[in-house]
Design an enzyme around this catalytic site. Structure first.
Site, PDB file in Angstrom:
ATOM      1  N   LEU A  37      -9.684  15.183   5.868  1.00  0.00           N
ATOM      2  CA  LEU A  37      -8.223  15.250   5.775  1.00  0.00           C
ATOM      3  C   LEU A  37      -7.715  14.092   4.918  1.00  0.00           C
ATOM      4  CD1 LEU A  37      -7.467  16.017   9.545  1.00  0.00           C
ATOM      5  CD2 LEU A  37      -7.757  17.644   7.659  1.00  0.00           C
ATOM      6  N   GLY A 143      -0.147  19.676  -3.097  1.00  0.00           N
ATOM      7  CA  GLY A 143      -0.395  18.541  -3.967  1.00  0.00           C
ATOM      8  C   GLY A 143      -0.598  18.858  -5.430  1.00  0.00           C
ATOM      9  N   HIS A 443      11.011 -20.756   1.359  1.00  0.00           N
ATOM     10  CA  HIS A 443      10.407 -21.537   0.268  1.00  0.00           C
ATOM     11  C   HIS A 443       9.076 -22.103   0.734  1.00  0.00           C
ATOM     12  CE1 HIS A 443      10.021 -24.318  -3.072  1.00  0.00           C
ATOM     13  NE2 HIS A 443       9.717 -25.268  -2.176  1.00  0.00           N
TER      14      HIS A 443
END
Ligand code: FAD
Ligand code: NAD
Length: 465
Positions: A37, A143, A443
């Site tokens: 799958l 697809g 930062h």
């Protein structure tokens, strides 16, 4: 056997749709023609390519950058068989994860080719048996496959697509890549980092031609440093396997014939929707000139109760776009009111540094006649970038000239794939550049470049340049 919904295809569109359907109480089946799958994404797409990109990046750093950090590696070696084996193991673990999710959600998995008998009957054929599934709704999620043009037909030996390239257990000497899009640059990067000469032949006047122009420019600089060579405005006409190598014939911008020779040719000129064997003609579902299944604004085909999602329909061919469409369709079938904003689907190219973008480019806004202001900030001005030596890149924030709403963010930077989510979130909530600029960023991080670019977009306010 009766189901509320049958999903054909188990890629990120199909399997995510099946999970959401099951969560919403529908009796769900999924059909996949291959034994594993996960579709293109897990088997021969996103996951294996990223596994190889990570491996090759480690090799590149060890051979080019470790010494600068004061780390010596006496003799570096490369075991391609092991690199491919690790990639295969990542793929199989990820595919097993999808099987686990199907079981956990009580989704019935059928192995075989799914095809329409009629609107409410789907046949599964696996070469031995045929099973008919009766269903109220069907979702097509079949697809795409690699595309190619006449003269460049892959022979899967020397003229290869991404699928074969992901299994190649050798470093090319001279790799010719047709197409300077996402696949060409990602898989070209894997080979270049391992030592291959990579020649990209691109029809357009730049790489990643649908993305921001400045990102293309910056990435070209980066890849040239990695050893890439580029031929732009060059259209490939013919590719031949000469036995030990390939000969690629193209026309340059002056229509002059140019020849490139190498040991392999990667054909990476896009992908085409995959509808073969679906029996669309049995239900009268229409396919566009580009082979895409035609859908309305609710992803429903011309046949009520039959939906289509992912690469097989229009739009970006991206795993996360397919997933969002899968969830959308499931919720729609459950009578909910889902929402999907195609403008906010981010795109990422996994080179190093990465390229990431969301929203509109300057070119698109100019064409649409929208007035905007743009602010950019170079990654090299960040302390974090100097500390890690990843100094290439820039971040650009584009905002509406009058309202200051952020309309697009484009970046080339180390970790851009993750950094872009700040911009997606900001745009989802319709933030202004001023909003982004006023958010406190940690930062030292690369995200400070986004803050600085937002400051630059709101006026000449960048602080560190
Ligand atoms: P797919 O993943 O193609 O799945 C469709 C499935 O349907 C397949 O398993 C197929 O076997 C099955 N099928 C087809 N017909 C039938 C039938 N009749 N019966 C039963 N089963 C059938 N996208 C990203 O977002 N990020 C990335 O980093 C990325 N990297 C990529 C790298 C490469 C090398 C490639 C090739 C693609 C990459 N993509 C990436 C694109 C991504 O893989 C696709 O957009 C995504 O897989 C589309 O999902 P899908 O569910 O629509 O279809
Ligand atoms: P692409 O559309 O990204 O790039 C194809 C390139 O080939 C274009 O730049 C085009 O101008 C060029 N081209 C076309 N014909 C040519 C010719 N005759 N000669 C020279 N150049 C030519 O397609 P791709 O790289 O094959 O990728 C396919 C799809 O897979 C993409 O839509 C992408 O969304 C998806 N993908 C995504 C990722 C990611 O998200 N990181 C990674 C890989 C693939």
């Amino acid at each position: 056997m009766n189901f509320d919904v049958v999903v054909i295809g188990s890629g990120p569109g199909g399997y995510v749709c099946a999970i959401r359907c099951a969560q919403l109480g529908m009796k769900t089946a999924i059909i996949e023609k291959y034994p594993t799958l996960g579709g293109t994404c897990l088997n021969v797409g996103c996951i294996p390519s990223k596994a190889l990109l990570d491996s090759s990046e480690h090799f590149h750093n060890a051979s080019h950058n470790f010494d600068k950090h004061g780390i010596g590696t006496s003799k570096l070696s490369l075991d391609m068989k092991q690199m491919i084996a690790r990639k295969n193991s990542v793929v199989s673990q990820t595919c097993d994860g999808v099987k686990y999710l199907m079981d956990k959600n009580n989704i019935t998995v059928f192995e075989g080719v799914g095809s329409f008998v009629d609107k409410n009957k789907v046949k599964v054929s696996n070469g031995k048996d045929e099973t008919i599934l009766e269903t109220k709704n069907t979702v097509i999620a079949t697809g795409s496959k690699p595309n190619y043009f006449p003269g460049m037909e892959p022979d899967k030996d020397r003229i290869i697509t991404s699928t074969e390239m992901l299994d190649l257990e050798e470093v090319c000497q001279n790799l010719i890549v047709i197409g300077g899009g996402v696949i060409g640059l990602e898989l070209g990067s894997v080979q270049a980092r391992l030592g291959a000469n990579v020649q990209v032949v691109e029809f357009a006047d730049r790489i990643i031609p649908t993305m921001d122009k400045d990102c293309s420019k910056e990435l070209t600089k980066v890849l040239k440093k990695e050893g890439f060579k580029f031929s732009f405005k060059t259209k490939v006409q013919k590719v031949e396997n000469t036995g030990k190598g390939v000969k690629v014939t193209a026309l340059d911008k002056n229509d002059k014939e140019v020849v490139f020779e190498g040991d392999y040719c990667l054909v990476a000129v896009g992908r085409k929707p995959y509808t073969e064997g679906l029996g669309l003609e049995n239900v009268g579902i229409k396919v566009s000139d580009r082979g895409q299944i035609e859908i309305n604004d609710h992803l429903e085909t011309s046949v009520p109760g039959v939906y289509a999602i992912g690469d097989v329909v229009k739009g970006a061919m991206l795993a996360h776009k397919a997933e969002e469409e899968g969830v959308y369709v499931a919720e729609l079938m459950a009578d909910q009111k889902p929402h999907l904003d195609y403008n906010l689907i981010p795109g990422v190219v996994y080179t190093w540094p990465e390229v990431a973008a969301v929203g509109k480019t300057e070119e698109e806004l100019k064409e649409a006649g929208v007035s905007y202001k743009a602010g950019s900030f170079p990654v090299k001005a960040l302390g974090r970038a100097r500390a890690s030596m990843d100094i290439m890149g820039m971040v650009k924030v584009i905002a509406h000239a009058e309202t200051d709403e952020v309309l697009g963010v484009h970046m080339v930077s180390a970790r851009a794939a993750d950094m872009i989510m700040e911009a997606v979130t900001a745009m989802e909530y319709r933030a202004s550049a001023e909003d982004m600029a006023r958010i406190c960023h940690p930062h030292p991080t690369y995200t400070e470049a986004t803050k600085e670019a937002a400051l630059a977009a709101t006026g000449d306010r960048a602080l560190h340049i």
